[in-house]
Design a protein around this motif. Structure first.
Motif: not given
Ligand code: KG4
Ligand code: ZN
Length: 351
Positions: A143, A161-162
C-alpha cells in the motif's frame, strides 16, 4: 443478529483457529460460490450463464432465473470441493451490489436464508472492492497502490490505501471498457460476450490497420461511447463499397479496436500514476484478462520501475473467491450485517 456477532467475536477470540468464509457472487450473469480458510481459497465454483448468448447481451430477467436454478448446486459443489461442511463455516459473505438488482436479490435472499437456518453471520461485500481485493488471494500488493478495474459494467481507477480504504479517483462517464469490447464485437458479428473472442482474433491482426477516434474525458475519467460511434460509422461507410468488408478484415478490425481501447485505458493509468506518485499498480476485472492490456500494463510498469500485479485469469472475471477473501477481511474487523440487509444496484466504493 447481535447474538451472532457476540458468538463470532468470542469464537474468534477464544479459538483463534481457522476462519472459514463461504462467499456468494450473483451480481450479473455468473453464479459463483467459494470457500476460503484464513484467506486461502479452498474452492471457487462458477456457473456461467449461456442463456444470454442468443440475445447478444445479458437479459436481466433470464439472469435472475438462472441464478435461482444454479445457486443451490453451486454452493453445494463449493462446499464439497473445499472439504468443509456447513457447521464449519464462520460467516457467509455475499455481493450486496453494485449489479443487476434481480440477480443480486437471489444471492442476498439465499445468504439470508442460510444465515437464518444456521445462525452463521452475514457479511456484505461491494463487488468492485472485491475485484480489487482479488489480488490478495495469491499475492500481497504493498500500500498504497493504484488499481485499474475494468469490467463489463465499470471502469475505475482506484487508489487503495489499505484493504478497507479505497477511493475512486477516475471512472467512466459513459460506457465501461468491457461494454466497449462487447458492443464493438457485436458490430463485427461476434457472439456475446465479444471481449474474449476479440482478444483471440486480434492476435492474428494488425493493430495499426485502422484508426478510430479516442474520445477524451476530463481529468482521470474515461469515455468510450464515442469509440462505439466511430467504429459504427466507419463500418457503415466501408460496407457501402464492399459488403464483405468485415469478414475480409475481421482480424485487423479486432486488433485495431482492441489497440484503441487499451491505449485509452493506459493513457489514464499513466496520468494517474504521475498524479498520485504510487510505486505499485494493479489490474482487475473481466477486461484484465485481455492479453494486449496485460502486455502493455507490464511493459509500462517495467519502463517506470513499478511493481505490477495482475490476478490469475480465474480471478479476473466474476467469481466468488474474491467475495470470500473480502469477507475474510471484513470478518477480521467484525463487520457483520443483519437480516435487514438489502441488495443495491449502485454502490460506490468507499461509501
Ligand atoms: O468483471 P466481469 O466478469 O463482469 C462484470 O463485473 O462486468 O467482466 C466481464 C467483461 C465483459 O465485458 C467481457 O467481454 C470482458 O469482461 N472480457 C474481456 C476479456 N475477457 C473478458 N474483454 C477483453 N478481452 C478479454 N480477454
Ligand atoms: Zn465484475
Amino acid at each position: 443478529m447481535e447474538r451472532y456477532h457476540v458468538f463470532c467475536n468470542s469464537f474468534f477470540q477464544i479459538c483463534m483457529v481457522s476462519v472459514v468464509i463461504l462467499g456468494i457472487e450473483s451480481s450479473c450473469d455468473d453464479t459463483s460460490a467459494a470457500v476460503c480458510e484464513n484467506g486461502k481459497i479452498l474452492s471457487n465454483i462458477i456457473a456461467s450463464q449461456r442463456v444470454h448468448e442468443a440475445w447478444g447481451g445479458v437479459v436481466p430477467e433470464l439472469a435472475s432465473r438462472a441464478h435461482q436454478q444454479n445457486i443451490v448446486p453451486v454452493v453445494d459443489a463449493a462446499l464439497k470441493q473445499s472439504g468443509k461442511t456447513l457447521p464449519e463455516i464462520n460467516a457467509i459473505a455475499f455481493t450486496k451490489g453494485p449489479g443487476l438488482i434481480g440477480s443480486l436479490l437471489v444471492g442476498n435472499a439465499f445468504a439470508k436464508g442460510l444465515s437464518l437456518a444456521t445462525g452463521v453471520p452475514l457479511i456484505e461485500v461491494n463487488h468492485m472492492e472485491a475485484h480489487v481485493l482479488a489480488h490478495f488471494i495469491d499475492a500481497s500488493p504493498n500500500f498504497p497502490f493504484l488499481c485499474l478495474t475494468v469490467s463489463g459494467g465499470h471502469t475505475q481507477l482506484v487508489l487503495v490505501e489499505n484493504v478497507s480504504a479505497m477511493k475512486v479517483i477516475g471512472e467512466t462517464i459513459d460506457d465501461a471498457a468491457g461494454e466497449a469490447f462487447d458492443k464493438t464485437s457485436k458490430m463485427l458479428g461476434l457472439p456475446y460476450p465479444g471481449g474474449p473472442l476479440m482478444d483471440k482474433l486480434a492476435g492474428q491482426g494488425k493493430p495499426d490497420a485502422f484508426k478510430f477516434a479516442m474520445p477524451k474525458a476530463p481529468e482521470l475519467n474515461f469515455s468510450f461511447s464515442g469509440l462505439k460511434t466511430s467504429v459504427l460509422y466507419f463500418l457503415q461507410a466501408q460496407q457501402k463499397h464492399n459488403s464483405n468488408f468485415v469478414q475480409e478484415n475481421l482480424n485487423d478490425l479486432c486488433a485495431s479496436v482492441q489497440f484503441t481501447i487499451v491505449e485509452m485505458l493506459m493513457k489514464k493509468l499513466e496520468d494517474a500514476v504521475a498524479f498520485t506518485g504510487v510505486k505499485t499498480i494493479a489490474l482487475a476485472g473481466g477486461v484484465s484478462a485481455n492479453s494486449h492490456l496485460r502486455k502493455r500494463f507490464v511493459e509500462f510498469a517495467d519502463a517506470k520501475s513499478l511493481n505490477a500485479f495482475i490476478p490469475k485469469f480465474e480471478y479476473c472475471t466474476d467469481n466468488a473467491a474474491m467475495i470470500a477473501i473480502s469477507g475474510f477481511f471484513k470478518f477480521q474487523q467484525q463487520l457483520f450485517a443483519d437480516l435487514k440487509t438489502e441488495p443495491v444496484a449502485r454502490w460506490k466504493i468507499g461509501s
